[in-house]
Design an enzyme around this catalytic site. Structure first.
Site, PDB file in Angstrom:
ATOM      1  N   CYS B 121       7.533  27.338-102.289  1.00  0.00           N
ATOM      2  CA  CYS B 121       8.744  27.118-101.508  1.00  0.00           C
ATOM      3  C   CYS B 121       9.247  28.370-100.783  1.00  0.00           C
ATOM      4  CB  CYS B 121       9.825  26.536-102.409  1.00  0.00           C
ATOM      5  SG  CYS B 121       9.253  25.012-103.180  1.00  0.00           S
ATOM      6  N   HIS B 273      15.381  26.312 -97.859  1.00  0.00           N
ATOM      7  CA  HIS B 273      14.296  25.432 -98.284  1.00  0.00           C
ATOM      8  C   HIS B 273      14.912  24.111 -98.744  1.00  0.00           C
ATOM      9  CE1 HIS B 273      11.235  23.544-100.570  1.00  0.00           C
ATOM     10  NE2 HIS B 273      11.793  23.831-101.729  1.00  0.00           N
ATOM     11  N   ASN B 303      11.074  16.929-100.355  1.00  0.00           N
ATOM     12  CA  ASN B 303      10.839  18.376-100.458  1.00  0.00           C
ATOM     13  C   ASN B 303       9.372  18.651-100.142  1.00  0.00           C
ATOM     14  OD1 ASN B 303      10.038  20.886-101.500  1.00  0.00           O
ATOM     15  ND2 ASN B 303      11.460  20.798-103.218  1.00  0.00           N
TER      16      ASN B 303
END
Lengths: 76, 347
Positions: B121, B273, B303
């Site tokens: 990430c 993020h 995500n």
């Protein structure tokens, strides 16, 4: 574990709280700063630090910091 | 100085709804008594839909599709690319380097440099910083940065929490030494990073590499699963990761503002993020950032690991959110544990 370090850990997590705001008898849900976010932070903190999983219902039932400490100690 | 000139991204055709996840969970989970509705699942992370690549499609493939789109959509001559950076936690092999294979897949010149960066990430920030360093040091002028991942391949259907969050996607970003015609044309500022390897076991893909590799006995437990978790299994201690994000992101933002000598009010938009919608909103509230300046696009995407920041940045650009003079703060955080950020300028 003891109640003073327990309180310190909670205060450290809440940027909004001045150190010393929380006492054993403090009813944490009555704090001006209290929100559902803080409930989740407390649940996450206790799970991470003490490996005890509290539920939202547990928090609804409890009122003082000491109640919270006692239930964590019992379940640990 | 390096510029982010263009971004394109690609999603696989298949997506999974909250209902699909609950259905699979009921089949695979041992604790059948846990009942959850699609709406409750949504409330946990504000995600309704996430993408899932077919078993035969890898992160590299998603990245290649995104790269082909960037050449077309932004009218970029692929012969201008001098360096490929592939960022992913889902590399093709332990050797060769996936970026080398991408050179051939995309028909790029054989004079290109090619490296992989194994990051999740925080990966987009790492990719930008290396691309910028290559440009500022005068080694190359145009870097193709590909950030792509396929987390759905390493999540077991009984892990409802992980499955509801993660999504497969690829993004391609062109970083150059000068602006291009009708490009995004945002200059890169300073970078800041952070690392805490003590979080190794809080978020990791177990049985995926040389430490405790998957053995026959471990794999046998997944015989009835769709993909048998052949690439390992993602595990996450979510309480600890939640606290990590809540503690780390405000400090990361503060440090970035300090090194750039800016205040929070100088930032036009924050693109973090896209980890979990609810968690992002907590961070936003803690930092007192107005919601119109805080970009969240997770609802219909999920995500997408290292692809999430470029996807959100690209969408915001296409929606004409940015004006001349805007400063946009980018911040990644996650597996490692790792975090990093930069502030880009629309000059």
């Amino acid at each position: 574990m003891n109640i003073n370090t327990f309180i310190e850990k909670i205060e450290a997590e809440f940027d909004e709280l001045e150190p010393g705001t929380l006492q054993k008898e403090t009813s944490f849900k009555d704090l001006d700063e209290w929100s559902s976010m803080h409930a989740l932070i407390i649940i996450a903190l206790i799970d991470t630090e003490y490996d005890v999983v509290l539920t939202g219902e547990d928090l609804t039932r409890l009122s003082s910091v000491e109640d919270l400490y006692t239930i964590v100690k019992e379940r640990k | 100085m390096g510029y982010i000139n263009a971004i394109s991204y690609y999603f696989p055709e298949d997506f999974i709804s909250n209902q699909d996840i609950i259905k699979d969970y009921q089949v695979f989970a041992k604790q059948k008594e846990k009942r959850i509705t699609a709406d409750e699942l949504y409330q946990q992370n504000w995600i309704r839909k996430r993408y899932q690549a077919k078993l035969s499609v890898t992160a590299k493939d998603l990245g290649n599709y995104a790269a082909k789109k960037i050449f077309l959509e932004w009218d970029i001559d692929k012969d201008d690319v001098e360096y490929i950076i592939f960022v992913s936690d889902a590399l093709e092999y332990k050797g060769p380097t996936t970026a080398c294979i991408i050179q051939n897949d995309l028909g790029l010149k054989t004079t290109v440099g090619a490296i992989d960066i194994l990051h999740g990430c925080t990966g987009f920030v790492y990719g930008l910083s290396i691309a910028n360093a290559l440009i500022v040091s005068g080694q190359v002028n145009n870097v193709l940065l590909i950030t792509a991942d396929t987390p759905t391949k390493i999540i077991h259907p009984s892990d409802i929490e992980l499955r509801s969050i993660f999504s497969d996607a690829g993004a391609a970003t062109l970083v150059s030494n000068q602006k291009i015609k009708e490009g995004i044309n945002a200059s890169l500022g300073k970078f800041t990073f952070g690392t805490d390897g003590s979080g190794e076991h809080l978020l990791k893909v177990e049985r995926s590499g040389t430490r405790h590799p998957a053995d026959v006995e471990w794999l046998r437990q997944f015989l009835n699963d769709r993909h048998n978790n052949l690439g390992g299994r993602l595990i996450m201690k979510s309480s600890a990761i939640f606290l990590f994000a809540l503690r780390t992101v405000p400090r990361l933002v503060k440090k970035l503002l300090e090194i750039e000598n800016l205040s929070q009010n100088d930032i036009s938009f924050f693109i973090l993020h896209q980890a979990n919608g609810q968690m992002l909103d907590f961070i936003r509230k803690r930092m007192k950032i107005p919601s119109e300046q805080f970009i969240v696009n997770i609802e219909e995407i999920g995500n997408t690991v290292s692809a999430s920041i470029p996807i959100a940045l690209c969408d915001a650009f296409r929606e004409n959110k940015f004006s001349q003079g805007d400063k946009v703060l980018l911040a990644g955080f996650g597996i490692g544990l790792s975090w990093g950020g930069t502030i880009i300028n629309f000059e």
